[in-house]
Scaffold this active site. Structure first.
Site, PDB file in Angstrom:
ATOM      1  N   ARG A   1       0.836  -1.208   0.000  1.00  0.00           N
ATOM      2  CA  ARG A   1       0.000   0.000   0.000  1.00  0.00           C
ATOM      3  C   ARG A   1       0.866   1.252   0.000  1.00  0.00           C
ATOM      4  O   ARG A   1       1.820   1.358   0.775  1.00  0.00           O
ATOM      5  CB  ARG A   1      -0.926  -0.007   1.222  1.00  0.00           C
ATOM      6  CG  ARG A   1      -1.850  -1.228   1.185  1.00  0.00           C
ATOM      7  CD  ARG A   1      -2.918  -1.188   2.231  1.00  0.00           C
ATOM      8  NE  ARG A   1      -3.710  -2.424   2.138  1.00  0.00           N
ATOM      9  CZ  ARG A   1      -4.712  -2.747   2.954  1.00  0.00           C
ATOM     10  NH1 ARG A   1      -5.053  -1.917   3.925  1.00  0.00           N
ATOM     11  NH2 ARG A   1      -5.376  -3.871   2.791  1.00  0.00           N
TER      12      ARG A   1
ATOM     13  N   ARG B   1       1.860   0.580  10.382  1.00  0.00           N
ATOM     14  CA  ARG B   1       1.521   1.082   9.051  1.00  0.00           C
ATOM     15  C   ARG B   1       2.725   0.969   8.132  1.00  0.00           C
ATOM     16  O   ARG B   1       3.624   1.809   8.165  1.00  0.00           O
ATOM     17  CB  ARG B   1       1.042   2.541   9.156  1.00  0.00           C
ATOM     18  CG  ARG B   1       0.352   3.076   7.892  1.00  0.00           C
ATOM     19  CD  ARG B   1      -0.254   4.450   8.137  1.00  0.00           C
ATOM     20  NE  ARG B   1      -1.254   4.418   9.182  1.00  0.00           N
ATOM     21  CZ  ARG B   1      -2.528   4.073   8.988  1.00  0.00           C
ATOM     22  NH1 ARG B   1      -2.948   3.764   7.790  1.00  0.00           N
ATOM     23  NH2 ARG B   1      -3.368   4.058   9.993  1.00  0.00           N
TER      24      ARG B   1
ATOM     25  N   GLU C   1      -7.228  -1.304  14.980  1.00  0.00           N
ATOM     26  CA  GLU C   1      -7.755  -2.193  13.948  1.00  0.00           C
ATOM     27  C   GLU C   1      -6.750  -3.282  13.578  1.00  0.00           C
ATOM     28  O   GLU C   1      -5.586  -3.000  13.290  1.00  0.00           O
ATOM     29  CB  GLU C   1      -8.102  -1.366  12.701  1.00  0.00           C
ATOM     30  CG  GLU C   1      -8.535  -2.234  11.533  1.00  0.00           C
ATOM     31  CD  GLU C   1      -8.724  -1.421  10.256  1.00  0.00           C
ATOM     32  OE1 GLU C   1      -8.839  -0.187  10.343  1.00  0.00           O
ATOM     33  OE2 GLU C   1      -8.753  -2.050   9.190  1.00  0.00           O
TER      34      GLU C   1
ATOM     35  N   SER D   1     -10.646  -6.201   9.254  1.00  0.00           N
ATOM     36  CA  SER D   1     -11.796  -5.482   8.737  1.00  0.00           C
ATOM     37  C   SER D   1     -12.610  -6.490   7.946  1.00  0.00           C
ATOM     38  O   SER D   1     -12.103  -7.081   7.003  1.00  0.00           O
ATOM     39  CB  SER D   1     -11.299  -4.358   7.826  1.00  0.00           C
ATOM     40  OG  SER D   1     -12.301  -3.400   7.641  1.00  0.00           O
TER      41      SER D   1
ATOM     42  N   ARG E   1       0.411  -6.484  12.531  1.00  0.00           N
ATOM     43  CA  ARG E   1      -0.265  -5.920  13.704  1.00  0.00           C
ATOM     44  C   ARG E   1      -0.466  -6.978  14.787  1.00  0.00           C
ATOM     45  O   ARG E   1      -0.493  -6.646  15.975  1.00  0.00           O
ATOM     46  CB  ARG E   1      -1.597  -5.290  13.285  1.00  0.00           C
ATOM     47  CG  ARG E   1      -1.381  -4.041  12.422  1.00  0.00           C
ATOM     48  CD  ARG E   1      -2.652  -3.271  12.137  1.00  0.00           C
ATOM     49  NE  ARG E   1      -2.335  -2.077  11.343  1.00  0.00           N
ATOM     50  CZ  ARG E   1      -3.226  -1.158  10.982  1.00  0.00           C
ATOM     51  NH1 ARG E   1      -4.505  -1.296  11.326  1.00  0.00           N
ATOM     52  NH2 ARG E   1      -2.858  -0.113  10.277  1.00  0.00           N
TER      53      ARG E   1
END
Length: 423
Positions: A261, A276, A348, A351, A390
């Site tokens: 990403r 991230r 988070e 999802s 994560r």
RNA sequence: GGAGAGAUGGCUGAGUGGUUGAAGGCGCCCGCCUCGAAAGCGGGUAGGGGUUUACGCCCCUCGCGAGUUCGAAUCUCGCUCUCUCCGCCA
């Protein structure tokens, strides 16, 4: 993509749904273009009908040795008109599609309405955050001192937001991938997929990343390839342009992949640690279902993802996202948020979305209820099960000891070759 | 990278520029037969769009895109993909 017929027949419903997402407006423009298109379409089709009829007549006359010059000349003029109108219709269709491809999905009825995460609704909590009798350290400090990850080396060889995993850090990453895949394959009945990490632009359109979010994607060259931002893209598109038989549904896939990403627009956020990254690993769950089953399968998918956190004994909560916080393609979305002690908040880690027929319409994935029935769009769903980086961060922080070592969650010990503590 | 072959419906497989959206076969669906089934027999069976209260009618689609023609699955050009051989390669 939304159904143009739905917009045509229920514009108020669509307007209301889009309003909840702060994406209204364009409906009227769409209706106007649609009407104009159908108007021109009717005209050009009438001319094409005439051409077809006359052409057959010409064939008949020629085989009967009768002169057909007049008809042929007449058709030359009609053809010119057809060419012109075809262009008009094509332009209108392009503009309609441009709009349709950039309109987000409509939220389901039970999605809380709101502009952002403030309106999210906590559904449930699991596990009790540990109380620590010593000063907590964030995962990047612990991991670096234990030689699990190296952020400087990541930056040296690639740049910001890249990390090198080493030794037991790399081993933990691999252990988690294997643990999650085994769980979903053996206990939850998913079929394992190992997809390509580069896909065509058509796939990215199919799942909704393109054309609207091109700046979030890495593009590979040479060639017309995109690096996948999630395994959702290749796996959902496995059945692009297919008509499935009803017996095959629901289809349940689990896939490990690296994810890439660009993180455009998130400069300065989560700059430290594993939260991230431009590249991270993820085990993704993907389902294709009949429309009437998707709500139930959505709940089950969330539970399948939750099971990972429960087995790792990591405290988490389930949040139902508001209309404004959901992803572009989602009609309903639950986030799983894991407890991160160093920052004292839930973050988070998964999802889980139901896309309804939004992606299926773009990717043209259909099924037939009965052998002679009309094809219908399937519903697509997916969710992280889970994001590996994560999860590593959560384990390191939640399982940290006063001496700076990390206790390996019991379920992972076999996957760690018997290592019980990282020190 | 070089040389060649190919792409047609759910699958297989024909296709001479002119009622070919497409023969035949397989599969599937409905019926007949049967106590029931199989076999056999008869019929049906692509997708999308437009229009219509509806029956229906019309348009588009033979990998994709242009072109030639009154008319293209069929002829021309470009592209994509698949397969075979050679080369290179983890």
């Amino acid at each position: 993509m939304l159904d143009l017929k739905l917009i045509r027949n229920n514009p108020d419903q669509v307007r209301a749904g889009l309003n909840k997402r702060g994406a209204a407006a364009l409906v009227d423009e769409l209706l106007r273009l649609d009407e104009e298109r159908r108007d021109n379409l009717a005209r050009v089709e009438a001319l094409k009908n005439k051409r077809n009829v006359v052409s057959k007549e010409v064939g008949r006359l020629k085989s009967a040795k009768v002169d057909a010059t007049n008809l042929i000349n007449e058709m030359k003029e009609v053809n010119e008109e057809i060419r012109q109108l075809d262009g008009v219709v094509r332009d209108l269709e392009e503009r309609i599609n441009e709009i349709l491809y950039t309109l987000p999905n409509l939220p389901q009825e039970d999605v809380p309405v709101g502009a952002d995460e403030q309106a999210n609704v906590e559904v449930r909590r699991w596990g009790e955050p540990r109380t620590f009798s010593f000063t907590l350290k964030p995962h990047w400090e612990l991991g670096e001192s234990l030689n699990m990850f190296d952020f400087e080396q990541g930056a040296k060889i690639s740049g910001a937001r890249f990390t090198v995993l080493k030794g037991l850090g790399a081993r933990l990453e691999r252990a988690l991938v294997n643990f999650m895949l085994d769980l979903h394959v053996n206990e939850h009945g998913y079929t394992e997929i190992f997809p390509p990490f580069l896909v065509s632009g058509a796939c990215m359109v199919g799942t909704g990343q393109l054309p609207k979010f091109a700046e979030d994607m890495f593009k590979a060259s040479p060639g017309d390839y995109y690096l996948i931002p999630t395994a959702e893209v290749p796996v959902t598109n496995l059945h692009r342009e297919e008509i499935l038989t009803a017996e095959r549904l629901p289809i349940k896939y689990v896939a490990y992949s690296a994810c890439f990403r660009a993180e455009a627009g998130s400069a300065g956020r989560d700059t430290r640690g594993l939260i991230r990254q431009h590249q991270f690993n993820k085990v993704e769950l993907v389902k294709l279902t009949k429309p009437e089953d998707s709500a139930r399968e959505h709940e089950r998918l969330v539970q399948d993802a939750e099971k990972v956190l429960q087995l790792l004994n990591l405290p988490y909560r389930v949040v139902l996202l508001s209309s404004g916080d959901m992803g572009f393609a989602a009609s309903k979305c639950y986030d799983l948020e894991v407890w991160l002690p160093s920052s004292g908040q839930y973050r988070e880690i998964s999802s889980c979305s139901n896309f309804g027929e939004f992606q299926a319409r773009r990717a043209n994935i259909r099924f037939r209820r009965e052998p002679d029935a009309k094809p219908e769009f399937v519903h697509t769903l997916n969710g992280s099960g889970l994001a590996i980086g994560r999860t590593v961060a959560a384990i390191v922080e939640n399982y940290q000891q006063a001496d700076g070592s990390i206790v390996v969650p019991e379920i992972l010990v076999p996957y760690m070759g018997g290592v019980k503590t990282i020190k």
